[in-house]
Design a protein around this motif. Structure first.
Motif, mmCIF file in Angstrom:
data_model
loop_
_atom_site.group_PDB
_atom_site.id
_atom_site.type_symbol
_atom_site.label_atom_id
_atom_site.label_comp_id
_atom_site.label_asym_id
_atom_site.label_seq_id
_atom_site.Cartn_x
_atom_site.Cartn_y
_atom_site.Cartn_z
ATOM 1 N N MET A 130 0.833 -1.196 0.000
ATOM 2 C CA MET A 130 0.000 0.000 0.000
ATOM 3 C C MET A 130 0.873 1.254 0.000
ATOM 4 N N VAL A 131 1.871 1.274 0.859
ATOM 5 C CA VAL A 131 2.787 2.418 0.915
ATOM 6 C C VAL A 131 3.527 2.565 -0.408
ATOM 7 N N ARG A 132 4.013 1.450 -0.933
ATOM 8 C CA ARG A 132 4.749 1.490 -2.198
ATOM 9 C C ARG A 132 3.863 2.029 -3.324
ATOM 10 N N SER A 163 2.167 1.986 -12.593
ATOM 11 C CA SER A 163 2.918 0.926 -11.910
ATOM 12 C C SER A 163 2.559 0.846 -10.431
ATOM 13 N N ALA A 164 1.897 1.868 -9.918
ATOM 14 C CA ALA A 164 1.502 1.864 -8.501
ATOM 15 C C ALA A 164 0.568 0.708 -8.177
ATOM 16 N N LEU A 165 -0.118 0.180 -9.205
ATOM 17 C CA LEU A 165 -1.076 -0.902 -8.975
ATOM 18 C C LEU A 165 -0.455 -2.288 -9.134
ATOM 19 N N ASP A 166 0.839 -2.348 -9.438
ATOM 20 C CA ASP A 166 1.457 -3.641 -9.713
ATOM 21 C C ASP A 166 1.333 -4.620 -8.550
ATOM 22 N N GLY A 167 1.409 -4.106 -7.337
ATOM 23 C CA GLY A 167 1.357 -5.009 -6.185
ATOM 24 C C GLY A 167 0.040 -4.982 -5.444
ATOM 25 N N ILE A 168 -1.021 -4.518 -6.105
ATOM 26 C CA ILE A 168 -2.281 -4.302 -5.384
ATOM 27 C C ILE A 168 -2.885 -5.611 -4.870
ATOM 28 N N THR A 169 -2.658 -6.715 -5.564
ATOM 29 C CA THR A 169 -3.228 -7.982 -5.102
ATOM 30 C C THR A 169 -2.542 -8.500 -3.844
ATOM 31 N N GLU A 170 -1.424 -7.879 -3.460
ATOM 32 C CA GLU A 170 -0.744 -8.275 -2.224
ATOM 33 C C GLU A 170 -1.333 -7.569 -1.010
ATOM 34 N N GLU A 192 -10.294 -5.144 1.417
ATOM 35 C CA GLU A 192 -11.040 -3.879 1.433
ATOM 36 C C GLU A 192 -10.117 -2.674 1.277
ATOM 37 N N ASP A 193 -8.865 -2.817 1.700
ATOM 38 C CA ASP A 193 -7.926 -1.693 1.626
ATOM 39 C C ASP A 193 -7.484 -1.398 0.194
ATOM 40 N N ARG A 194 -7.711 -2.332 -0.710
ATOM 41 C CA ARG A 194 -7.311 -2.109 -2.094
ATOM 42 C C ARG A 194 -8.092 -0.949 -2.720
ATOM 43 N N LEU A 195 -9.316 -0.744 -2.231
ATOM 44 C CA LEU A 195 -10.151 0.329 -2.762
ATOM 45 C C LEU A 195 -9.481 1.685 -2.571
ATOM 46 N N ASP A 196 -8.798 1.865 -1.458
ATOM 47 C CA ASP A 196 -8.123 3.136 -1.172
ATOM 48 C C ASP A 196 -7.067 3.437 -2.226
ATOM 49 N N LEU A 197 -6.246 2.449 -2.560
ATOM 50 C CA LEU A 197 -5.205 2.657 -3.565
ATOM 51 C C LEU A 197 -5.809 2.858 -4.955
ATOM 52 N N LEU A 198 -6.839 2.103 -5.291
ATOM 53 C CA LEU A 198 -7.505 2.272 -6.587
ATOM 54 C C LEU A 198 -8.023 3.694 -6.750
ATOM 55 N N ARG A 199 -8.642 4.215 -5.720
ATOM 56 C CA ARG A 199 -9.169 5.585 -5.788
ATOM 57 C C ARG A 199 -8.047 6.593 -5.999
ATOM 58 N N ASP A 200 -6.950 6.403 -5.267
ATOM 59 C CA ASP A 200 -5.836 7.336 -5.365
ATOM 60 C C ASP A 200 -5.260 7.357 -6.782
ATOM 61 N N LYS A 239 -10.080 -2.377 -13.431
ATOM 62 C CA LYS A 239 -9.290 -2.588 -12.220
ATOM 63 C C LYS A 239 -10.143 -3.071 -11.050
ATOM 64 N N ALA A 240 -11.473 -2.919 -11.168
ATOM 65 C CA ALA A 240 -12.365 -3.311 -10.065
ATOM 66 C C ALA A 240 -12.324 -4.804 -9.796
ATOM 67 N N LYS A 241 -11.749 -5.594 -10.699
ATOM 68 C CA LYS A 241 -11.721 -7.044 -10.510
ATOM 69 C C LYS A 241 -10.885 -7.459 -9.302
ATOM 70 N N VAL A 242 -10.011 -6.549 -8.818
ATOM 71 C CA VAL A 242 -9.204 -6.897 -7.636
ATOM 72 C C VAL A 242 -9.998 -6.713 -6.346
ATOM 73 N N LEU A 243 -11.225 -6.206 -6.451
ATOM 74 C CA LEU A 243 -12.087 -6.012 -5.289
ATOM 75 C C LEU A 243 -13.034 -7.200 -5.175
ATOM 76 N N ASP A 244 -13.123 -7.801 -3.988
ATOM 77 C CA ASP A 244 -13.963 -8.985 -3.819
ATOM 78 C C ASP A 244 -15.437 -8.648 -3.640
ATOM 79 N N GLY A 245 -15.729 -7.640 -2.818
ATOM 80 C CA GLY A 245 -17.117 -7.345 -2.458
ATOM 81 C C GLY A 245 -17.798 -6.474 -3.491
ATOM 82 N N ILE A 246 -19.076 -6.771 -3.776
ATOM 83 C CA ILE A 246 -19.832 -5.963 -4.727
ATOM 84 C C ILE A 246 -20.030 -4.545 -4.204
#
Length: 545
Positions: A185-187, A212-219, A224-232, A265-272
């Motif tokens: 997330m920090v990276r 490239s900021a999204l390269d490690g988003i699945t980690e 739920e925290d992935r949404l924060d990075l996607l928005r940014d 990119k929304a495919k990395v989010l689990d919840g509808i």
């Protein structure tokens, strides 16, 4: 000059002025080549370690004496509360830079020794600024010592800004440091921020860094925290895209590709519910940046939200989407309009915990407590830092309180991350001695004259007056030197909004406001504290009696 007599003539009981006077005497003594021993001795004789450190640091700035800075830092580490320790640390760092220090490592322990979040962040910012000015940036060491991911991101952002300003803008070292950060997330957030800065000079490289900021988003866990990075990342890419559209670098139809990519990119989010929120956010950003197609995306977001099984979560997501549609000028269907109306009536999301602002004024007249029948004007402080809270915000609230007591105003805080009036009073009382250490704020709370709001959309039907140095001529509110604001134009219980932050009130608030108020007649912007005082004086022309 006779140093002994000069020191003896000072009023030592008031240490703030005593400290400043000692530094002034030291400045003259240095110019005359005199010994500073008596001044140092007088400084060490004070009781408050804050002013001892401040004086030693001030003299060190004049002489470049590293031993004085070392002593000052040691004394500063004992200062309480922590907001004062952070403040004196920042002052010492500036003195060290001006005094010619080339290595600020000695200041690192007192900064990293802070454990309270906001004071620590402010001190770290000062440390990074000082380091970049002396060419001794230790970003890696600071990252290793960071207390939480938010602080890590702040360190990177401050390092990028400082390097651009003071070191010629070579960001390659910072990029290498970011890539070594283990927290995905920090990276990601750091790369997105770095890319937005690089874009100004090298657009293609800047865009690559953001993507490239999204390269490690699945980690990132939890998911739920992935949404924060996607928005940014989406916000930065859409901002860049809008600039390219305006400059004619791409045709309007070129927006379809980037929107499709961002939606994918929304495919990395689990919840509808997260996917619906993300689509609603994209639509709102598109509207903000003038990119076509947002109504369709809002509809897609609503369709996703309808599939959320939990009623409370479904209503919350749909409500947020409805707010975005409303801000974008889209007429809401009856069901969404009712949802927003119910929020205001039931207070489901708003954080206001006291009665409506602008209540009828009651005053003591002799032995009688009487109502004078007119609501008070409301001073509304609008947090422009997206719910973040810095010491400057706390002091703005503290400064507003005595003005409200003195000039019979209510106080409304909009977008501040406080959960209750009690929390406001506790935080302000702990962090600053402005306004009698929160005493006036406590009076407002006790009198039910302090209100909290999540945003202006839950403020009901109040007349909103936006203070701005660039008013819309059609909304401009004319004021009289003698009569203040004419009561036949503005209801007496109107809310006067001032932005707390560098950029003033955002465009969405200016557009929503009923009237615009410009103080100077010359479109000159004023600092928030100054603007509050001017406004209080203007409203004095509208007595409640």
């Amino acid at each position: 000059m006779d140093i002994s007599n000069e020191i003896g003539s000072l009023k030592a009981s008031h240490e703030p002025s005593y400290s400043r006077s000692l530094v002034r005497i030291a400045k003259r003594a240095v110019n005359e080549g005199l010994d500073l021993g008596l001044i140092i001795e007088a400084a060490r004789g004070m009781k408050d370690p804050y002013y001892i450190a401040s004086t030693l640091s001030g003299v060190g700035k004049l002489t470049g004496d590293a031993s004085l800075f070392k002593d000052a830092i040691g004394i500063a580490s004992t200062v309480e509360p922590q907001w004062r320790r952070a403040e004196i640390a920042g002052r010492m760092i500036k003195d060290m830079v001006k005094g010619g220090a080339r290595d600020l490592d000695a200041a690192i322990p007192v900064v990293l020794g802070l454990t309270e979040t906001e004071p620590r962040r402010e001190a770290v910012k000062d440390l990074i600024k000082g380091m970049t000015r002396t060419g001794s940036l230790r970003m890696t060491r600071l990252l290793d010592s960071a207390s939480d991911p938010r602080e890590m991101v702040m360190i990177v952002k401050s390092s990028v800004s400082g390097t651009i300003k003071h070191e010629g803008g070579d960001l390659s070292g910072i990029e290498a440091g970011i890539l070594e950060v283990g927290d995905p997330m920090v990276r990601g957030k750091s790369l997105a921020y770095l890319g937005s800065k690089v874009y100004r000079e090298v657009p293609s490289r800047g865009r690559d860094l953001i993507e490239s900021a999204l390269d490690g988003i699945t980690e990132i866990e939890p998911v739920e925290d992935r949404l924060d990075l996607l928005r940014d990342v989406a916000d930065k890419l859409l901002s860049i895209h809008s600039k390219e559209l305006r400059k004619g670098k791409i045709p309007p139809e070129g927006s379809a590709a980037i929107i499709k990519t961002l939606c994918g990119k929304a495919k990395v989010l689990d919840g509808i519910h997260d996917r619906a929120s993300y689509h609603g956010y994209l639509a709102g950003r598109m509207s903000k940046y003038g990119i076509d197609g947002y109504p369709v995306l809002f509809e897609e977001a609503l369709a996703m939200a309808d599939g959320i099984e939990e009623p409370d979560i479904r209503d919350r997501v749909r409500r947020n989407i409805a707010k975005g549609m409303d801000r974008s000028g889209i007429e809401l269907p009856d069901d969404l309009s009712s949802l927003l109306k119910r929020e205001v009536e039931e207070g489901e999301v708003q954080c206001r915990t006291t009665p409506e602002p602008g209540r009828t004024i009651e005053r003591d007249v002799g032995d009688d407590h009487v109502s004078v029948g007119r609501p008070r004007p409301v001073l509304g402080l609008y947090n422009t830092y997206e719910r973040k809270l810095a010491p400057a915000h706390v002091r703005a609230v503290a400064r507003a309180a005595p003005l409200c007591i003195a000039f019979d105003l209510d106080l409304a805080l909009i977008g501040f991350p406080f959960g209750s009036n009690e929390e406001v009073v506790r935080r302000v009382s702990a962090d600053t001695n402005v306004g009698k250490g929160g005493e006036y704020l406590g009076q407002l709370a006790d009198q039910d004259r302090l209100s909290l709001y999540e945003d202006i959309n839950v403020m009901g039907d109040h007349t909103l007056i936006a203070t701005t140095s660039h008013p819309d001529g059609k909304k401009l509110l004319r004021i009289s030197k003698d009569a203040g604001i004419p009561a036949d134009v503005v209801p007496s219980g109107a809310v006067y909004l001032l932005g707390v932050g560098k950029a003033g009130l955002p465009g969405s608030v200016l557009a929503r406001a009923d009237k615009h108020l410009e103080f100077t007649g010359k479109n000159i912007p004023l600092e928030t504290g100054t603007a509050m005082g001017v406004l209080a004086n203007i409203l004095k022309g509208n007595p409640a009696e």
